[in-house]
Motif scaffolding. Structure first.
Motif, PDB file in Angstrom:
ATOM      1  N   ILE A  52       0.842  -1.201   0.000  1.00 52.83           N
ATOM      2  CA  ILE A  52       0.000   0.000   0.000  1.00 52.83           C
ATOM      3  C   ILE A  52       0.875   1.249   0.000  1.00 52.83           C
ATOM      4  CG2 ILE A  52      -1.645   1.345   1.356  1.00 52.83           C
ATOM      5  CD1 ILE A  52      -2.885  -1.263   2.279  1.00 52.83           C
ATOM      6  N   GLN A  53       1.919   1.239   0.798  1.00 50.49           N
ATOM      7  CA  GLN A  53       2.843   2.374   0.810  1.00 50.49           C
ATOM      8  C   GLN A  53       3.450   2.606  -0.572  1.00 50.49           C
ATOM      9  OE1 GLN A  53       5.675   3.019   4.121  1.00 50.49           O
ATOM     10  NE2 GLN A  53       5.061   0.972   4.770  1.00 50.49           N
ATOM     11  N   ASN A  54       3.914   1.523  -1.180  1.00 51.47           N
ATOM     12  CA  ASN A  54       4.561   1.633  -2.484  1.00 51.47           C
ATOM     13  C   ASN A  54       3.630   2.266  -3.517  1.00 51.47           C
ATOM     14  OD1 ASN A  54       6.956   0.745  -4.237  1.00 51.47           O
ATOM     15  ND2 ASN A  54       5.244  -0.206  -5.315  1.00 51.47           N
ATOM     16  N   LEU A  55       2.351   1.873  -3.471  1.00 46.75           N
ATOM     17  CA  LEU A  55       1.376   2.429  -4.410  1.00 46.75           C
ATOM     18  C   LEU A  55       1.125   3.902  -4.126  1.00 46.75           C
ATOM     19  CD1 LEU A  55      -0.587   1.971  -6.726  1.00 46.75           C
ATOM     20  CD2 LEU A  55      -2.298   1.227  -5.059  1.00 46.75           C
ATOM     21  N   VAL A  56       0.965   4.263  -2.856  1.00 40.33           N
ATOM     22  CA  VAL A  56       0.684   5.656  -2.486  1.00 40.33           C
ATOM     23  C   VAL A  56       1.858   6.556  -2.843  1.00 40.33           C
ATOM     24  CG1 VAL A  56       0.283   7.220  -0.548  1.00 40.33           C
ATOM     25  CG2 VAL A  56      -0.946   5.047  -0.658  1.00 40.33           C
ATOM     26  N   TYR A  57       3.072   6.108  -2.531  1.00 43.64           N
ATOM     27  CA  TYR A  57       4.252   6.932  -2.818  1.00 43.64           C
ATOM     28  C   TYR A  57       4.472   7.100  -4.317  1.00 43.64           C
ATOM     29  CZ  TYR A  57       5.323   5.859   2.085  1.00 43.64           C
ATOM     30  OH  TYR A  57       5.267   5.711   3.449  1.00 43.64           O
ATOM     31  N   ASN A  58       3.973   6.163  -5.106  1.00 43.40           N
ATOM     32  CA  ASN A  58       4.158   6.233  -6.558  1.00 43.40           C
ATOM     33  C   ASN A  58       3.112   7.098  -7.252  1.00 43.40           C
ATOM     34  OD1 ASN A  58       6.339   4.655  -8.064  1.00 43.40           O
ATOM     35  ND2 ASN A  58       5.743   3.194  -6.468  1.00 43.40           N
ATOM     36  N   LEU A  59       2.043   7.471  -6.542  1.00 43.92           N
ATOM     37  CA  LEU A  59       0.974   8.248  -7.177  1.00 43.92           C
ATOM     38  C   LEU A  59       1.480   9.552  -7.804  1.00 43.92           C
ATOM     39  CD1 LEU A  59      -2.037   7.696  -4.727  1.00 43.92           C
ATOM     40  CD2 LEU A  59      -1.668   6.689  -6.991  1.00 43.92           C
ATOM     41  N   PRO A  60       2.255  10.379  -7.081  1.00 42.04           N
ATOM     42  CA  PRO A  60       2.752  11.600  -7.741  1.00 42.04           C
ATOM     43  C   PRO A  60       3.696  11.293  -8.896  1.00 42.04           C
ATOM     44  CG  PRO A  60       3.727  11.332  -5.560  1.00 42.04           C
ATOM     45  CD  PRO A  60       2.618  10.335  -5.658  1.00 42.04           C
ATOM     46  N   ILE A  61       4.432  10.180  -8.800  1.00 39.19           N
ATOM     47  CA  ILE A  61       5.336   9.806  -9.894  1.00 39.19           C
ATOM     48  C   ILE A  61       4.529   9.375 -11.111  1.00 39.19           C
ATOM     49  CG2 ILE A  61       7.124   8.158 -10.595  1.00 39.19           C
ATOM     50  CD1 ILE A  61       8.113   8.165  -7.734  1.00 39.19           C
ATOM     51  N   LEU A  62       3.423   8.660 -10.884  1.00 40.22           N
ATOM     52  CA  LEU A  62       2.555   8.267 -11.990  1.00 40.22           C
ATOM     53  C   LEU A  62       1.954   9.499 -12.666  1.00 40.22           C
ATOM     54  CD1 LEU A  62       0.682   5.242 -10.349  1.00 40.22           C
ATOM     55  CD2 LEU A  62       2.389   5.141 -12.176  1.00 40.22           C
ATOM     56  N   PHE A  63       1.600  10.498 -11.868  1.00 37.11           N
ATOM     57  CA  PHE A  63       1.059  11.732 -12.424  1.00 37.11           C
ATOM     58  C   PHE A  63       2.101  12.426 -13.306  1.00 37.11           C
ATOM     59  CE2 PHE A  63       0.581  16.381 -12.040  1.00 37.11           C
ATOM     60  CZ  PHE A  63      -0.655  16.537 -12.643  1.00 37.11           C
ATOM     61  N   LEU A  64       3.351  12.470 -12.836  1.00 33.50           N
ATOM     62  CA  LEU A  64       4.421  13.068 -13.622  1.00 33.50           C
ATOM     63  C   LEU A  64       4.665  12.282 -14.907  1.00 33.50           C
ATOM     64  CD1 LEU A  64       7.016  13.997 -10.846  1.00 33.50           C
ATOM     65  CD2 LEU A  64       5.572  15.558 -12.145  1.00 33.50           C
ATOM     66  N   ALA A  65       4.595  10.955 -14.805  1.00 30.95           N
ATOM     67  CA  ALA A  65       4.798  10.115 -15.986  1.00 30.95           C
ATOM     68  C   ALA A  65       3.743  10.412 -17.043  1.00 30.95           C
ATOM     69  CB  ALA A  65       4.750   8.635 -15.590  1.00 30.95           C
ATOM     70  N   TYR A  66       2.505  10.625 -16.616  1.00 31.27           N
ATOM     71  CA  TYR A  66       1.426  10.927 -17.558  1.00 31.27           C
ATOM     72  C   TYR A  66       1.609  12.306 -18.182  1.00 31.27           C
ATOM     73  CZ  TYR A  66      -3.243  11.795 -19.383  1.00 31.27           C
ATOM     74  OH  TYR A  66      -4.299  12.101 -20.201  1.00 31.27           O
TER      75      TYR A  66
END
Length: 301
Positions: A52-66
């Motif tokens: 769950i932590q890994n997914l939450v911490y990756n959310l802003p990175i996923l936004f940047l990737a998009y």
């Protein structure tokens, strides 16, 4: 069918990597690189689920990737990130098995399993988010080599753990990170992160346009001639990152499944796009007043 096989490979890779975490790294109180390493630090302190932590911490990175790399890169990233995060928590029950008490073996085998798993994900033209995306962003805007950027960020994470935990655990974590990196590269396509590709196909123009516009790598035409027929043919030459090889193969297969293609290890690559900043494909087309080729959408499988 091809998409089903690709999805299975991503899930299998995520499962193998998650077992490396839960069977060896976490019982050994060790870390790994990237966002998952940050998740492990917080887990050791608060016992919050790593996935769950890994997914939450990756959310802003996923936004940047998009925002920066587009929808396709975002989709490839989110599939691997979500799958790895979910499987990581689903297999957390094996932590209690404590299959190995030796901390050195935990570091080695945890790194090996994680490397094999991440390598399988990369071979499927996907990734699990984290520092690879940040490294790509840093390279895009600051012309810093992606491998160097990721290595510096990983080093900072491990050094932070050295102050919070024992120095021995931090040193063993470095062993695990090294094993993960080596196995990831070997499983994905070899030791080198750069690959030189030669393509011979009557569809060379279409393939060239897609590589430049989708993979964002330069392509060189080489005049060729068949040894038996002596017919003239176009030969394409390009150099790409390890994680881009699968994307180039997919482009070639879409245009010409019978194309002749060679993928070779390449080291010490220098020049525009690698050690020197280069302009984007769209900017080059605009500067040269050359309209980008129309990219035909691939047929649905």
């Amino acid at each position: 069918m091809k998409n089903v096989v690709r999805l299975f490979q991503i899930l299998l890779g995520c499962l193998v990597a998650a077992l490396g975490f839960n069977l060896f790294l976490i019982p050994g109180h060790l870390l790994t690189g990237g966002i998952s390493g940050v998740s492990l630090i917080v887990y050791y302190i608060t016992a919050l689920p790593v996935g769950i932590q890994n997914l939450v911490y990756n959310l802003p990175i996923l936004f940047l990737a998009y925002r920066i790399f587009g929808k396709r890169y975002f989709m490839d990233t989110i599939i691997g990130t979500v799958a790895f995060s979910i499987i990581l928590d689903m297999t957390a029950f094996v932590i209690g098995w404590k299959v190995c008490a030796n901390p050195i073996l935990n570091a080695v085998f945890g790194g090996v399993l994680s490397g094999i798993g991440f390598g399988l994900v990369f071979r499927a033209n996907a990734n699990t988010g984290g520092l690879d995306v940040l490294g790509a962003i840093i390279k895009k805007y600051y012309s810093v080599d992606m491998g160097t950027a990721v290595a510096v960020l990983n080093f900072a994470i491990v050094m932070a753990s050295a102050f919070m935990f024992e120095l021995e655990e931090a040193l063993l974590s470095i062993v695990g990170i090294y094993a993960t990196a080596e196995l990831t590269n070997r499983v994905a396509a070899g030791f080198n992160r750069e690959k030189s590709i030669i393509i011979i196909s009557p569809k060379a123009k279409e393939i060239c346009g897609d590589i430049m516009s989708q993979v964002h790598r330069g392509v060189t035409y080489i005049d060729g001639r068949g040894g038996m027929s002596e017919a003239r043919c176009d030969v394409l030459f390009t150099v790409v990152r390890l994680t881009q090889v699968a994307q180039v193969k997919e482009i070639v297969d879409q245009h010409d499944p019978l194309a002749f293609m060679i993928v070779s290890d390449t080291s010490e690559v220098s020049g525009r796009g690698f050690t020197i900043e280069c302009e984007s494909y769209e900017a080059a087309c605009k500067r040269l007043s050359y309209p980008p080729p129309l990219i035909q959408a691939p047929e649905e499988q």
